[in-house]
Design a protein around this motif. Structure first.
Motif, PDB file in Angstrom:
ATOM      1  N   ALA A 130       0.852  -1.188   0.000  1.00  0.00           N
ATOM      2  CA  ALA A 130       0.000   0.000   0.000  1.00  0.00           C
ATOM      3  C   ALA A 130       0.891   1.241   0.000  1.00  0.00           C
ATOM      4  CB  ALA A 130      -0.903  -0.004   1.227  1.00  0.00           C
ATOM      5  N   PRO A 131       0.516   2.244  -0.785  1.00  0.00           N
ATOM      6  CA  PRO A 131       1.311   3.481  -0.792  1.00  0.00           C
ATOM      7  C   PRO A 131       1.287   4.158   0.572  1.00  0.00           C
ATOM      8  CG  PRO A 131      -0.341   3.493  -2.555  1.00  0.00           C
ATOM      9  CD  PRO A 131      -0.605   2.308  -1.697  1.00  0.00           C
ATOM     10  N   LEU A 132       2.401   4.758   0.925  1.00  0.00           N
ATOM     11  CA  LEU A 132       2.486   5.509   2.175  1.00  0.00           C
ATOM     12  C   LEU A 132       2.184   6.974   1.906  1.00  0.00           C
ATOM     13  CD1 LEU A 132       5.730   4.101   3.822  1.00  0.00           C
ATOM     14  CD2 LEU A 132       3.383   3.656   4.490  1.00  0.00           C
ATOM     15  N   SER A 133       1.552   7.597   2.866  1.00  0.00           N
ATOM     16  CA  SER A 133       1.341   9.038   2.788  1.00  0.00           C
ATOM     17  C   SER A 133       1.836   9.640   4.088  1.00  0.00           C
ATOM     18  CB  SER A 133      -0.139   9.359   2.576  1.00  0.00           C
ATOM     19  OG  SER A 133      -0.880   9.005   3.729  1.00  0.00           O
ATOM     20  N   LEU A 134       2.085  10.920   4.074  1.00  0.00           N
ATOM     21  CA  LEU A 134       2.528  11.602   5.278  1.00  0.00           C
ATOM     22  C   LEU A 134       1.478  11.460   6.373  1.00  0.00           C
ATOM     23  CD1 LEU A 134       4.683  13.248   6.629  1.00  0.00           C
ATOM     24  CD2 LEU A 134       3.643  15.309   5.704  1.00  0.00           C
ATOM     25  N   ALA A 135       0.208  11.561   6.004  1.00  0.00           N
ATOM     26  CA  ALA A 135      -0.876  11.451   6.980  1.00  0.00           C
ATOM     27  C   ALA A 135      -0.882  10.083   7.661  1.00  0.00           C
ATOM     28  CB  ALA A 135      -2.216  11.711   6.314  1.00  0.00           C
ATOM     29  N   SER A 136      -0.567   9.032   6.919  1.00  0.00           N
ATOM     30  CA  SER A 136      -0.585   7.698   7.519  1.00  0.00           C
ATOM     31  C   SER A 136       0.594   7.487   8.476  1.00  0.00           C
ATOM     32  CB  SER A 136      -0.561   6.620   6.417  1.00  0.00           C
ATOM     33  OG  SER A 136       0.699   6.599   5.782  1.00  0.00           O
ATOM     34  N   LEU A 137       1.614   8.323   8.395  1.00  0.00           N
ATOM     35  CA  LEU A 137       2.779   8.198   9.261  1.00  0.00           C
ATOM     36  C   LEU A 137       2.678   9.047  10.512  1.00  0.00           C
ATOM     37  CD1 LEU A 137       5.589   8.237   6.566  1.00  0.00           C
ATOM     38  CD2 LEU A 137       4.610   6.252   7.706  1.00  0.00           C
ATOM     39  N   GLU A 138       1.759   9.992  10.513  1.00  0.00           N
ATOM     40  CA  GLU A 138       1.622  10.875  11.670  1.00  0.00           C
ATOM     41  C   GLU A 138       0.974  10.121  12.835  1.00  0.00           C
ATOM     42  OE1 GLU A 138      -0.571  14.234  10.292  1.00  0.00           O
ATOM     43  OE2 GLU A 138       1.132  15.053   9.206  1.00  0.00           O
ATOM     44  N   GLU A 139       1.403  10.452  14.032  1.00  0.00           N
ATOM     45  CA  GLU A 139       0.838   9.810  15.226  1.00  0.00           C
ATOM     46  C   GLU A 139      -0.547  10.370  15.501  1.00  0.00           C
ATOM     47  OE1 GLU A 139       3.286   9.429  18.699  1.00  0.00           O
ATOM     48  OE2 GLU A 139       5.092   9.701  17.452  1.00  0.00           O
ATOM     49  N   PRO A 140      -1.467   9.512  15.915  1.00  0.00           N
ATOM     50  CA  PRO A 140      -2.790  10.031  16.283  1.00  0.00           C
ATOM     51  C   PRO A 140      -2.703  10.887  17.532  1.00  0.00           C
ATOM     52  CG  PRO A 140      -2.652   7.643  16.644  1.00  0.00           C
ATOM     53  CD  PRO A 140      -1.364   8.087  16.042  1.00  0.00           C
ATOM     54  N   GLN A 141      -3.524  11.898  17.595  1.00  0.00           N
ATOM     55  CA  GLN A 141      -3.478  12.812  18.746  1.00  0.00           C
ATOM     56  C   GLN A 141      -4.478  12.454  19.802  1.00  0.00           C
ATOM     57  OE1 GLN A 141      -3.548  16.870  17.536  1.00  0.00           O
ATOM     58  NE2 GLN A 141      -1.923  16.566  16.063  1.00  0.00           N
TER      59      GLN A 141
END
Length: 141
Positions: A130-141
């Protein structure tokens, strides 16, 4: 293109940028590069090649060659010409390594035959992560 008496498949030829500057090195699949290796620009390290530690690579390296020295020279080929041709044709790196678990990776001829049979029988599929995106790498808040 010929180098060191070995024919390069067309896709392993050195690549150049359209400007006067030379492109950086192109590194194929499953290449092993030792420690403290210097690579010249506009060379290609062919799939499966091995570059010995401390080497200075000034010319393109064919697939599955073992090179070393300053300047690096071919020490020997990892496999015979037929096995190299078959491995490149199968493009085995397109598949998940875990799909090879029950296969004889220690016996290249058997591995080639079994992989070719599994591909023909549609028992193995190309790995498409699956392609990675910056959003998928960010930690949930």
């Amino acid at each position: 293109m010929k180098d060191e008496g070995v024919d390069f498949p067309r896709r392993y030829s050195p690549r150049y940028q359209s400007s006067d500057r030379l492109a950086g090195p192109v590194i194929g699949h499953d290449v092993w590069i030792g420690d403290n290796v210097t690579l010249s620009r506009a060379i290609t390290l062919g799939t499966g090649c091995v570059v010995a530690a401390g080497s200075m690579v000034t010319k393109s390296v064919p697939p599955y060659a073992i090179v070393g020295g300053n300047p690096a020279r071919i020490i020997r080929m990892r496999f015979d010409e037929g096995i190299v041709r078959d491995l490149l044709a199968l493009e085995w790196w397109r598949f998940k390594f875990t799909d090879f678990a029950a296969m004889r990776i220690d016996a290249p001829s058997l591995f080639i035959d079994e992989l070719a049979a599994r591909i023909a029988a549609h028992e193995i599929e190309e790995y498409r992560p699956a392609p990675l995106s910056l959003a998928s790498l960010e930690e949930p808040q």
